[in-house]
Design a protein around this motif. Structure first.
Motif, PDB file in Angstrom:
ATOM      1  N   LYS A 248      37.291  -1.156  -4.333  1.00 42.90           N
ATOM      2  CA  LYS A 248      37.558   0.283  -4.353  1.00 42.90           C
ATOM      3  C   LYS A 248      39.051   0.531  -4.520  1.00 42.90           C
ATOM      4  CE  LYS A 248      33.638   1.939  -1.699  1.00 42.90           C
ATOM      5  NZ  LYS A 248      33.176   2.590  -0.483  1.00 42.90           N
ATOM      6  N   LEU A 249      39.864  -0.268  -3.830  1.00 37.75           N
ATOM      7  CA  LEU A 249      41.312  -0.129  -3.952  1.00 37.75           C
ATOM      8  C   LEU A 249      41.756  -0.435  -5.379  1.00 37.75           C
ATOM      9  CD1 LEU A 249      44.059   0.391  -2.661  1.00 37.75           C
ATOM     10  CD2 LEU A 249      44.120  -2.011  -2.021  1.00 37.75           C
ATOM     11  N   GLU A 250      41.206  -1.511  -5.947  1.00 35.71           N
ATOM     12  CA  GLU A 250      41.568  -1.857  -7.320  1.00 35.71           C
ATOM     13  C   GLU A 250      41.145  -0.748  -8.278  1.00 35.71           C
ATOM     14  OE1 GLU A 250      41.363  -5.422 -10.611  1.00 35.71           O
ATOM     15  OE2 GLU A 250      40.246  -5.686  -8.761  1.00 35.71           O
ATOM     16  N   ALA A 251      39.961  -0.188  -8.085  1.00 38.78           N
ATOM     17  CA  ALA A 251      39.492   0.898  -8.953  1.00 38.78           C
ATOM     18  C   ALA A 251      40.409   2.110  -8.827  1.00 38.78           C
ATOM     19  CB  ALA A 251      38.046   1.265  -8.614  1.00 38.78           C
ATOM     20  N   SER A 252      40.841   2.429  -7.604  1.00 41.06           N
ATOM     21  CA  SER A 252      41.757   3.562  -7.413  1.00 41.06           C
ATOM     22  C   SER A 252      43.085   3.303  -8.104  1.00 41.06           C
ATOM     23  CB  SER A 252      41.980   3.822  -5.925  1.00 41.06           C
ATOM     24  OG  SER A 252      40.796   4.261  -5.322  1.00 41.06           O
ATOM     25  N   PHE A 253      43.574   2.070  -7.977  1.00 35.09           N
ATOM     26  CA  PHE A 253      44.826   1.691  -8.625  1.00 35.09           C
ATOM     27  C   PHE A 253      44.700   1.824 -10.143  1.00 35.09           C
ATOM     28  CE2 PHE A 253      47.338  -1.636 -10.729  1.00 35.09           C
ATOM     29  CZ  PHE A 253      48.614  -1.282 -10.320  1.00 35.09           C
ATOM     30  N   LEU A 254      43.608   1.297 -10.698  1.00 36.31           N
ATOM     31  CA  LEU A 254      43.401   1.376 -12.136  1.00 36.31           C
ATOM     32  C   LEU A 254      43.246   2.820 -12.601  1.00 36.31           C
ATOM     33  CD1 LEU A 254      41.063  -1.674 -12.688  1.00 36.31           C
ATOM     34  CD2 LEU A 254      43.392  -1.406 -13.545  1.00 36.31           C
ATOM     35  N   SER A 255      42.576   3.636 -11.801  1.00 36.40           N
ATOM     36  CA  SER A 255      42.414   5.043 -12.132  1.00 36.40           C
ATOM     37  C   SER A 255      43.776   5.736 -12.232  1.00 36.40           C
ATOM     38  CB  SER A 255      41.532   5.739 -11.088  1.00 36.40           C
ATOM     39  OG  SER A 255      41.366   7.105 -11.398  1.00 36.40           O
ATOM     40  N   GLU A 256      44.658   5.433 -11.293  1.00 34.89           N
ATOM     41  CA  GLU A 256      46.005   6.004 -11.330  1.00 34.89           C
ATOM     42  C   GLU A 256      46.788   5.496 -12.532  1.00 34.89           C
ATOM     43  OE1 GLU A 256      47.557   8.484  -9.564  1.00 34.89           O
ATOM     44  OE2 GLU A 256      45.514   8.771  -8.863  1.00 34.89           O
ATOM     45  N   MET A 257      46.579   4.226 -12.893  1.00 34.96           N
ATOM     46  CA  MET A 257      47.249   3.673 -14.076  1.00 34.96           C
ATOM     47  C   MET A 257      46.746   4.373 -15.336  1.00 34.96           C
ATOM     48  SD  MET A 257      49.487   1.280 -13.208  1.00 34.96           S
ATOM     49  CE  MET A 257      49.988   2.681 -12.252  1.00 34.96           C
ATOM     50  N   LEU A 258      45.434   4.617 -15.403  1.00 37.35           N
ATOM     51  CA  LEU A 258      44.878   5.338 -16.545  1.00 37.35           C
ATOM     52  C   LEU A 258      45.451   6.750 -16.620  1.00 37.35           C
ATOM     53  CD1 LEU A 258      41.144   4.215 -16.290  1.00 37.35           C
ATOM     54  CD2 LEU A 258      42.787   3.556 -18.070  1.00 37.35           C
ATOM     55  N   LYS A 259      45.586   7.389 -15.451  1.00 33.71           N
ATOM     56  CA  LYS A 259      46.159   8.738 -15.409  1.00 33.71           C
ATOM     57  C   LYS A 259      47.601   8.717 -15.908  1.00 33.71           C
ATOM     58  CE  LYS A 259      47.061  12.592 -12.280  1.00 33.71           C
ATOM     59  NZ  LYS A 259      46.972  13.068 -10.892  1.00 33.71           N
ATOM     60  N   SER A 260      48.370   7.733 -15.445  1.00 30.86           N
ATOM     61  CA  SER A 260      49.770   7.614 -15.864  1.00 30.86           C
ATOM     62  C   SER A 260      49.886   7.363 -17.365  1.00 30.86           C
ATOM     63  CB  SER A 260      50.460   6.480 -15.102  1.00 30.86           C
ATOM     64  OG  SER A 260      50.558   6.798 -13.746  1.00 30.86           O
ATOM     65  N   ALA A 261      48.887   6.666 -17.906  1.00 30.77           N
ATOM     66  CA  ALA A 261      48.887   6.369 -19.340  1.00 30.77           C
ATOM     67  C   ALA A 261      48.416   7.562 -20.170  1.00 30.77           C
ATOM     68  CB  ALA A 261      48.005   5.162 -19.620  1.00 30.77           C
ATOM     69  N   GLY A 262      47.973   8.619 -19.489  1.00 25.07           N
ATOM     70  CA  GLY A 262      47.548   9.814 -20.204  1.00 25.07           C
ATOM     71  C   GLY A 262      46.091   9.818 -20.598  1.00 25.07           C
ATOM     72  N   VAL A 263      45.299   8.861 -20.100  1.00 26.56           N
ATOM     73  CA  VAL A 263      43.876   8.809 -20.424  1.00 26.56           C
ATOM     74  C   VAL A 263      43.178  10.023 -19.816  1.00 26.56           C
ATOM     75  CG1 VAL A 263      41.720   7.523 -20.081  1.00 26.56           C
ATOM     76  CG2 VAL A 263      43.855   6.310 -20.602  1.00 26.56           C
ATOM     77  N   GLY A 264      42.441  10.745 -20.651  1.00 21.72           N
ATOM     78  CA  GLY A 264      41.708  11.908 -20.189  1.00 21.72           C
ATOM     79  C   GLY A 264      42.538  13.177 -20.091  1.00 21.72           C
ATOM     80  N   LYS A 265      43.811  13.096 -20.455  1.00 24.07           N
ATOM     81  CA  LYS A 265      44.668  14.283 -20.376  1.00 24.07           C
ATOM     82  C   LYS A 265      44.265  15.271 -21.460  1.00 24.07           C
ATOM     83  CE  LYS A 265      49.567  15.569 -20.098  1.00 24.07           C
ATOM     84  NZ  LYS A 265      49.542  16.806 -20.790  1.00 24.07           N
ATOM     85  N   THR A 266      44.050  16.499 -21.052  1.00 25.99           N
ATOM     86  CA  THR A 266      43.680  17.524 -22.026  1.00 25.99           C
ATOM     87  C   THR A 266      44.948  18.069 -22.678  1.00 25.99           C
ATOM     88  OG1 THR A 266      43.674  19.184 -20.272  1.00 25.99           O
ATOM     89  CG2 THR A 266      41.570  18.198 -20.834  1.00 25.99           C
ATOM     90  N   PRO A 267      44.850  18.411 -23.956  1.00 26.62           N
ATOM     91  CA  PRO A 267      46.014  18.998 -24.633  1.00 26.62           C
ATOM     92  C   PRO A 267      46.443  20.284 -23.934  1.00 26.62           C
ATOM     93  CG  PRO A 267      44.293  18.432 -26.217  1.00 26.62           C
ATOM     94  CD  PRO A 267      43.711  18.248 -24.843  1.00 26.62           C
ATOM     95  N   ASP A 268      47.737  20.545 -23.915  1.00 26.91           N
ATOM     96  CA  ASP A 268      48.265  21.720 -23.219  1.00 26.91           C
ATOM     97  C   ASP A 268      47.636  23.024 -23.697  1.00 26.91           C
ATOM     98  OD1 ASP A 268      49.916  20.176 -21.623  1.00 26.91           O
ATOM     99  OD2 ASP A 268      51.618  20.314 -23.008  1.00 26.91           O
ATOM    100  N   GLY A 269      47.352  23.139 -24.971  1.00 23.72           N
ATOM    101  CA  GLY A 269      46.813  24.371 -25.513  1.00 23.72           C
ATOM    102  C   GLY A 269      45.302  24.482 -25.450  1.00 23.72           C
TER     103      GLY A 269
ATOM    104  N   ASP B 142      33.027  -3.192  -2.394  1.00 24.25           N
ATOM    105  CA  ASP B 142      33.791  -3.474  -1.181  1.00 24.25           C
ATOM    106  C   ASP B 142      35.162  -2.807  -1.225  1.00 24.25           C
ATOM    107  OD1 ASP B 142      35.274  -5.064  -2.895  1.00 24.25           O
ATOM    108  OD2 ASP B 142      34.700  -6.951  -1.970  1.00 24.25           O
ATOM    109  N   VAL B 143      35.855  -2.870  -0.114  1.00 24.86           N
ATOM    110  CA  VAL B 143      37.126  -2.154   0.037  1.00 24.86           C
ATOM    111  C   VAL B 143      38.165  -2.600  -0.995  1.00 24.86           C
ATOM    112  CG1 VAL B 143      39.046  -1.713   1.607  1.00 24.86           C
ATOM    113  CG2 VAL B 143      36.714  -1.710   2.474  1.00 24.86           C
TER     114      VAL B 143
END
Length: 73
Positions: A6-27, A2-3
């Motif tokens: 979905k909003l909570e999942a989007s929020f959590l996804s952004e929090m994971l991004k901010s925490a650096g989850v899935g970030k590839t090393p620069d090199g 439900d909506v």
């Protein structure tokens, strides 16, 4: 999903991004393709977190909307 969930999942996804989850090393050198894959991975992780109870954001939103629709009574 439900909506509110979905909003909570989007929020959590952004929090994971901010925490650096899935970030590839620069090199690492994968570029945009790796960034896109990491985004899909974060979204999938966030959706699983919501299915497992999340952080209660979806329920809080639902309750707030219910209160608003019923005039706070």
């Amino acid at each position: 999903m439900d909506v509110a969930r979905k909003l909570e999942a989007s929020f959590l996804s952004e929090m994971l991004k901010s925490a650096g989850v899935g970030k590839t090393p620069d090199g690492f050198g994968g570029g945009a393709g790796e960034d896109q894959f990491a985004s899909f991975l974060r979204q999938a992780q966030a959706e699983e977190m919501v299915k497992s109870g999340g952080i209660g954001l979806a329920q809080s939103l639902f309750e707030a909307l219910k209160e608003r629709d019923h005039g706070g009574h």
